[in-house]
Design a protein around this motif. Structure first.
Motif, PDB file in Angstrom:
ATOM      1  N   SER A  15       1.287  -0.751  -0.284  1.00 16.47           N
ATOM      2  CA  SER A  15      -0.310  -0.098  -0.080  1.00 16.47           C
ATOM      3  C   SER A  15       0.731   0.960   0.080  1.00 16.47           C
ATOM      4  O   SER A  15       1.964   1.154   0.407  1.00 16.47           O
ATOM      5  N   PRO A  36       0.471  -3.998  -6.263  1.00 15.45           N
ATOM      6  CA  PRO A  36      -0.896  -3.995  -6.533  1.00 15.45           C
ATOM      7  C   PRO A  36      -1.056  -5.576  -6.605  1.00 15.45           C
ATOM      8  O   PRO A  36      -0.571  -6.519  -6.759  1.00 15.45           O
ATOM      9  N   ASN A  50       2.242  -8.236 -10.592  1.00  9.85           N
ATOM     10  CA  ASN A  50       1.325  -8.050 -10.028  1.00  9.85           C
ATOM     11  C   ASN A  50       1.605  -8.823  -8.448  1.00  9.85           C
ATOM     12  O   ASN A  50       1.950 -10.184  -9.240  1.00  9.85           O
ATOM     13  N   LYS A  99      -3.938  -1.727  -3.776  1.00  9.43           N
ATOM     14  CA  LYS A  99      -4.444  -1.696  -5.611  1.00  9.43           C
ATOM     15  C   LYS A  99      -4.316  -2.580  -5.642  1.00  9.43           C
ATOM     16  O   LYS A  99      -4.000  -3.826  -5.519  1.00  9.43           O
ATOM     17  N   VAL A 118      -6.276  -5.972  -8.061  1.00  8.84           N
ATOM     18  CA  VAL A 118      -6.362  -5.247  -9.624  1.00  8.84           C
ATOM     19  C   VAL A 118      -7.420  -7.107  -9.828  1.00  8.84           C
ATOM     20  O   VAL A 118      -6.895  -7.997  -9.359  1.00  8.84           O
TER      21      VAL A 118
END
Length: 713
Positions: free
Chosen positions: A74, A250, A658, A710, A712
């Motif tokens: 984060s 992410p 990711n 975030k 995804v």
């Protein structure tokens, strides 16, 4: 060094993956094989993984508390690592009244996050190869003369770096000293506990499932990095603020497919992939079995008391897990080395090398001679170190002996005493003298029965009987400083220890007359007289020969791309999501689900109980966005990434960089990958990010943490 494995398995995998991974690989992030990674499916560039001049994935990856890996997820410094990596911190915040190990812990907001004095995280700001500077002038030197010049050169190289006040530089050897790299490190010291699931999730399956697949463990915990108002490292202060990272990962909750590309970024601890066959044979048949036998005795003894007493269970939880971890790993390692014919394959590879380069023959011959001569000393060393490590009575005596020797040598000042006091306080905080007397009695009996008399103190035959040993240890403990009786009168609080250290000379005199101290000193003296110097002398010669052998392998085998053994420095390993075929007619799928947790559920069991709320979520199928195409929540998955200890907590990333999982273990059949990576069996095990977010959101009702990330979709 690992011979290529021509016989893959019945597992259906793409040819490019089999070729790319026949040796595994833990790559320095400035030297990754970008071409091969992209051929296997990677969609980002190597610069996006590691770039010292601009934000990159490496800015989100840290070494956690000197041993594990963690990652930032984060923009407010939220840190994800394994539950077992944060276990000691969770334990320290726990009590019988406030049992975070059993019940879990979740801060309601940042004000509720718990400080952890002494816990640190290290960022790697840059990596530079400095081989030429470090080895300058050493070409015609050997032994101590070479080492002294290398050390001098390293200090000169370090002094040449322009560092910020919060940075340091560490130089590490690679390829057994054939290359050297400098690491610029930034250490943050205010790390707070944010959340952890109960052990029935974070440690589900406990020791039975450790190193085993299929796995159903939510092995994660959350911390947060804090910094000063300028975003720089600072000691803990209520005025510190959440760290603002250069980069954070992410978190993907997309479904996974077999053969998806994945890579793991972290700090693998130690591997020995390039050893000669004779070294592997000694590990497999002598060293590992010796260490396994000592830990087995300690674990059985602790387990009896922990199952019977909740207070002991809490007190010894972290200790027991630590002992059990490598005990089980070594068992799997021995079986894996045998199953993969590691010795035979290495012998074949040595023949190939010798046929290509006649200068390798005398090197191999010398290594065989040295390992054979060292073997009895190496075996006694394995027994002795494990006995002292696993009998805390002897561990304490070892610490006190160091104090007495430092005092006699005039090397004790106020700082030294404080350090000794802290070390002892940490041990005594979770120490049960009566329980450890049983452990000590049993491991001494094992040592006395397994070790030739020439390596033992005079008349040590008297310790061959466990029951008699227990009587002796309990008698010796009655007036011993070591066990917290005697001077402490059974109490081992900080104030007790402070009181004892008020008069260091009196303490030293008491220790010199202490019966348990004298028992330990007799053991240690026998070890020093018969083993220590002999082992080290042979090891020095082995290290010299191994350095030469490593250079010869790299010069001779032009078809092989070499990577350096792990040494707790930042590395990238890559592979594909994959199941495995570890035994005839046995196939393991690559993914487990919440349904599998419920299949293993045993109400009230030490290892397989399931929290009531998780059962309710399963029964009502309240999965939200975290279910996959099967309609269930994925829990763990496996891939062919080459990992080891230290990779615990490492981020598993997809082709786009990711976060898709959290590395926490290896498949038992492949734990020999520290020595011999075999693509048929070697699988790393990861917690699926879907399960992590499901537990945070649906189980812990901590959506405020999800909102920081975030995600995804």
């Amino acid at each position: 060094m690992i011979k290529r494995s021509f016989l893959l398995s019945a597992v259906i995998v793409p040819a490019v993956m089999a070729f790319a991974q026949q040796y595994g690989g833990m790559w320095i992030p400035t030297e990754v094989n970008e071409k091969e990674m992209k051929e296997m499916g990677m969609k980002i560039s190597a610069k996006q993984i590691f770039d010292p001049s601009k934000p990159s994935i490496k800015d989100a990856v840290v070494q956690f508390n000197g041993g594990c890996t963690a990652e930032i997820i984060s923009p407010q410094g939220l840190l994800l690592t394994n539950h077992h990596c944060g276990y000691g911190q969770i334990q320290k915040h726990s009590s019988v009244q406030n049992d975070y190990l059993t019940d879990g812990f979740w801060a309601k907001d940042m004000n509720g996050e718990l400080p952890n004095p002494g816990v640190t995280v290290d960022f790697i700001a840059d990596i530079k190869e400095v081989t030429n500077q470090v080895l300058a002038g050493t070409q015609n030197l050997e032994g101590k003369a070479a080492d002294d010049l290398i050390n001098k050169n390293m200090e000169t190289v370090k002094a040449g770096f322009k560092l910020e006040p919060w940075q340091k530089v560490v130089i590490r050897p690679m390829y057994y000293g054939n290359k050297y790299y400098a690491y610029i490190i930034e250490t943050y010291k205010d790390v707070r506990l944010v959340g952890a699931p109960p052990s029935s999730i974070g440690k589900f399956g406990s020791d039975t499932d450790n190193w085993v697949w299929p796995r159903h463990t939510g092995d994660f915990a959350m911390f947060r990095i804090y910094a000063d108002k300028n975003n720089k490292p600072a000691e803990y202060s209520k005025d510190n603020v959440p760290y603002k990272p250069k980069y954070f990962l992410p978190v993907s909750i997309k479904d996974k497919q077999e053969n998806d590309f994945t890579f793991v970024f972290g700090f693998p601890g130690r591997t020995t992939e390039y050893l000669p066959s004779i070294a592997v044979e000694k590990v497999m048949n002598e060293i590992d079995p010796a260490m396994i036998s000592v830990r087995e005795v300690a674990l059985k003894t602790l387990d009896e008391k922990m199952r019977a007493d909740q207070g002991t269970k809490i007190k010894y939880a972290s200790k027991y897990a630590s002992i059990a971890n490598y005990w089980k790993k070594w068992i799997g390692e021995v079986e894996g080395l045998k199953k993969s014919d590691a010795v035979g394959k290495k012998e074949e590879y040595e023949k190939k090398l010798m046929s290509l380069n006649k200068d390798i023959t005398p090197t191999i011959t010398e290594l065989k001679r040295l390992y054979t001569l060292q073997a009895p000393f190496a075996l006694n060393r394995a027994y002795y170190t494990e006995v002292v490590r696993n009998a805390e009575t002897l561990t304490l005596a070892n610490n006190y002996a160091s104090f007495v020797e430092a005092l006699d040598a005039g090397k004790v000042d106020a700082t030294t005493i404080e350090n000794f006091k802290k070390r002892l306080t940490n041990i005594y905080a979770d120490f049960d003298g009566e329980l450890d007397a049983k452990v000590t009695a049993k491991v001494l009996a094992l040592y006395a029965n397994k070790t030739p008399a020439k390596f033992l103190p005079k008349d040590f035959d008297q310790y061959k009987n466990e029951s008699q040993n227990l009587t002796k240890i309990e008698e010796l403990s009655k007036n011993s400083v070591i066990t917290g009786r005697g001077i402490f009168n059974g109490a081992t609080t900080v104030s007790d220890i402070n009181k004892v250290f008020q008069d260091p000379k009196a303490l030293a005199q008491n220790l010199k007359n202490d019966p348990l101290m004298n028992l330990f000193l007799s053991l240690r003296q026998a070890y020093l007289d018969t083993t220590d110097e002999q082992y080290r002398t042979f090891q020095g010669h082995i290290d010299t020969a191994q350095k030469k052998y490593m250079a010869q392998q790299m010069e001779t085998d032009k078809d092989r791309k070499f990577f350096p053994d792990a040494n707790s420095t930042l590395r990238v390993t890559y592979g594909k999501v994959a199941g495995s075929n570890p035994r005839d007619a046995v196939y393991y799928g690559y993914q487990t689900h919440l349904a599998g947790v419920m299949e293993k559920y045993v109400p009230g069991d030490y290892e397989f109980d399931v929290p009531k709320k998780l059962i309710e979520l399963y029964d009502t199928k309240n999965y939200g966005i975290y279910k996959d195409k099967t309609g269930d929540v994925p829990v763990n998955f496996t891939a062919t990434n080459h990992t080891t200890g230290g990779n615990s907590g490492s981020p598993a990333l997809d082709a786009h960089g990711n976060l898709i999982g959290l590395n926490f273990d290896r498949q038992w059949e492949g734990t020999m990958s520290d020595i011999n990576f075999d693509p048929r069996f070697s699988r790393n095990i990861m917690v699926d990010t879907k399960y992590i977010l499901f537990i945070i959101d649906k189980y812990a009702d901590a959506k405020w943490l999800i909102n920081e990330m975030k995600v995804v979709k």
